[in-house]
Design a protein around this motif. Structure first.
Motif, PDB file in Angstrom:
ATOM      1  N   THR A  81       0.822  -1.218   0.000  1.00  0.00           N
ATOM      2  CA  THR A  81       0.000   0.000   0.000  1.00  0.00           C
ATOM      3  C   THR A  81       0.856   1.268   0.000  1.00  0.00           C
ATOM      4  OG1 THR A  81      -0.141   0.078   2.419  1.00  0.00           O
ATOM      5  CG2 THR A  81      -1.853  -1.172   1.246  1.00  0.00           C
ATOM      6  N   ARG A  82       2.137   1.141   0.321  1.00  0.00           N
ATOM      7  CA  ARG A  82       3.008   2.321   0.414  1.00  0.00           C
ATOM      8  C   ARG A  82       3.765   2.612  -0.870  1.00  0.00           C
ATOM      9  NH1 ARG A  82       6.102   0.573   5.830  1.00  0.00           N
ATOM     10  NH2 ARG A  82       7.271   2.520   5.567  1.00  0.00           N
ATOM     11  N   ILE A  83       3.944   1.606  -1.731  1.00  0.00           N
ATOM     12  CA  ILE A  83       4.734   1.825  -2.939  1.00  0.00           C
ATOM     13  C   ILE A  83       3.912   2.556  -4.006  1.00  0.00           C
ATOM     14  CG2 ILE A  83       6.193  -0.177  -2.526  1.00  0.00           C
ATOM     15  CD1 ILE A  83       4.574  -1.692  -4.644  1.00  0.00           C
ATOM     16  N   ALA A  84       4.614   3.298  -4.846  1.00  0.00           N
ATOM     17  CA  ALA A  84       3.964   4.014  -5.949  1.00  0.00           C
ATOM     18  C   ALA A  84       3.861   3.087  -7.158  1.00  0.00           C
ATOM     19  CB  ALA A  84       4.765   5.257  -6.305  1.00  0.00           C
ATOM     20  N   PRO A  85       2.875   3.309  -8.019  1.00  0.00           N
ATOM     21  CA  PRO A  85       2.781   2.508  -9.246  1.00  0.00           C
ATOM     22  C   PRO A  85       4.037   2.664 -10.093  1.00  0.00           C
ATOM     23  CG  PRO A  85       0.769   3.788  -8.882  1.00  0.00           C
ATOM     24  CD  PRO A  85       1.782   4.294  -7.903  1.00  0.00           C
ATOM     25  N   ALA A  86       4.440   1.594 -10.732  1.00  0.00           N
ATOM     26  CA  ALA A  86       5.643   1.623 -11.562  1.00  0.00           C
ATOM     27  C   ALA A  86       5.428   2.500 -12.794  1.00  0.00           C
ATOM     28  CB  ALA A  86       6.016   0.212 -11.992  1.00  0.00           C
ATOM     29  N   VAL A  87       6.396   3.348 -13.065  1.00  0.00           N
ATOM     30  CA  VAL A  87       6.397   4.151 -14.297  1.00  0.00           C
ATOM     31  C   VAL A  87       7.138   3.317 -15.334  1.00  0.00           C
ATOM     32  CG1 VAL A  87       7.074   6.326 -15.357  1.00  0.00           C
ATOM     33  CG2 VAL A  87       6.400   6.271 -12.943  1.00  0.00           C
ATOM     34  N   GLU A  88       6.407   2.560 -16.135  1.00  0.00           N
ATOM     35  CA  GLU A  88       7.015   1.596 -17.046  1.00  0.00           C
ATOM     36  C   GLU A  88       7.422   2.270 -18.346  1.00  0.00           C
ATOM     37  OE1 GLU A  88       5.597  -2.456 -17.040  1.00  0.00           O
ATOM     38  OE2 GLU A  88       4.024  -1.899 -15.617  1.00  0.00           O
ATOM     39  N   ASN A  89       8.517   3.015 -18.283  1.00  0.00           N
ATOM     40  CA  ASN A  89       9.053   3.683 -19.470  1.00  0.00           C
ATOM     41  C   ASN A  89      10.357   3.036 -19.931  1.00  0.00           C
ATOM     42  OD1 ASN A  89      10.712   4.496 -17.401  1.00  0.00           O
ATOM     43  ND2 ASN A  89      10.535   6.687 -17.802  1.00  0.00           N
ATOM     44  N   ASP A  90      10.668   1.854 -19.400  1.00  0.00           N
ATOM     45  CA  ASP A  90      11.861   1.134 -19.845  1.00  0.00           C
ATOM     46  C   ASP A  90      11.582   0.452 -21.179  1.00  0.00           C
ATOM     47  OD1 ASP A  90      10.128  -0.477 -17.933  1.00  0.00           O
ATOM     48  OD2 ASP A  90      11.291  -2.078 -18.888  1.00  0.00           O
TER      49      ASP A  90
END
Length: 256
Positions: free
Chosen positions: A237-246
């Motif tokens: 619940t604490r982590i941010a959604p992954a910014v999948e720009n790889d």
């Protein structure tokens, strides 16, 4: 130092003397000492590389000294490969807690890391420690080849083109940023004081052609425990959604 400065010691002294006069600093003696220090630098860097691979030496160096050395080595890393190695060695983490989350299985793991030189090596060691029997609480998937793990630990670090190490997952930090394999573990931004990694599928077979950068530095990555389900849920619940720009992002919109 300007990038165009090169050549023999006398040429470098003359160039620095010219720069000093242009800047209103007439003491050419200082310029001579600077020039000779530049030519002595590689010898000092070799010595630092030799001792920095040993954990007891790293443990004896104060954090502020490590930060200062990394700053100075970074300043000349474009001109010296050894300086780039010293920069990365000064950033090596020891006895560092690493928390790893696997959202699809709702599982989490607490590990302790020491002497890991770069994130390529970290990928291989993580796969070795975490991939296993899902019925035993591990991450499902294919375990890494034993030769990859040996090269990342204490065997010959060179993996030939016929045996590339294949990434088992993509890594993101707790803030949602992609963790590049080209970086080092110290680049992983802590979340509430803890370095957090979130495992995502690799979306294909992507090779890594090196076991470890620093041949004499033997890493340690221990799995301390599997998190209790309620602990894992709190972290998820604490982590941010992954910014999948790889470039391995499955939506095809990653960077080239």
């Amino acid at each position: 130092m300007p990038k165009q400065v090169s050549g023999s010691a006398p040429e470098l002294v003359r160039t620095l003397a010219t720069l000093a006069r242009a800047e209103g600093c007439p003491d050419e003696g200082d310029m001579t000492r600077m020039a000779m220090s530049w030519f002595d630098m590689e010898d000092w860097l070799r010595a630092l590389i030799a001792v920095w691979g040993h954990g007891p030496f790293r443990a004896a160096v104060r954090p502020e000294v490590k930060a200062e050395l990394r700053e100075y080595a970074s300043a000349v890393a474009d001109w010296s490969q050894r300086a780039a190695w010293v920069r990365d060695l000064a950033a090596v983490l020891d006895d560092e807690t690493l928390l790893v989350l696997h959202p699809p299985a709702r599982r989490g793991y607490r590990l302790t890391m020491s002497g890991v030189g770069d994130n390529f090596q970290l990928h291989i060691l993580l796969a070795d420690r975490l991939v296993g029997d899902s019925g035993q609480g591990m991450v499902p998937g294919d375990r890494p080849d034993r030769s990859w793990v040996a090269a990342a630990t204490d065997a010959d670090p060179y993996l030939g083109p016929g045996n590339p190490a294949i990434r088992r997952f993509r890594l993101f930090d707790g803030h949602g940023a992609y963790v590049s394999p080209e970086g080092v573990p110290a680049d992983i931004e802590p979340l509430d004081g803890t370095r957090v990694l979130v495992l995502h599928p690799p979306n294909g077979d992507y090779g890594m052609g090196i076991g470890r950068v620093f041949q004499n530095m033997v890493p340690a990555l221990s799995l301390d425990r599997i998190l209790r389900p309620e602990e894992t849920e709190r972290w998820l619940t604490r982590i941010a959604p992954a910014v999948e720009n790889d470039f391995m992002a499955s939506n095809g919109e990653g960077r080239p």
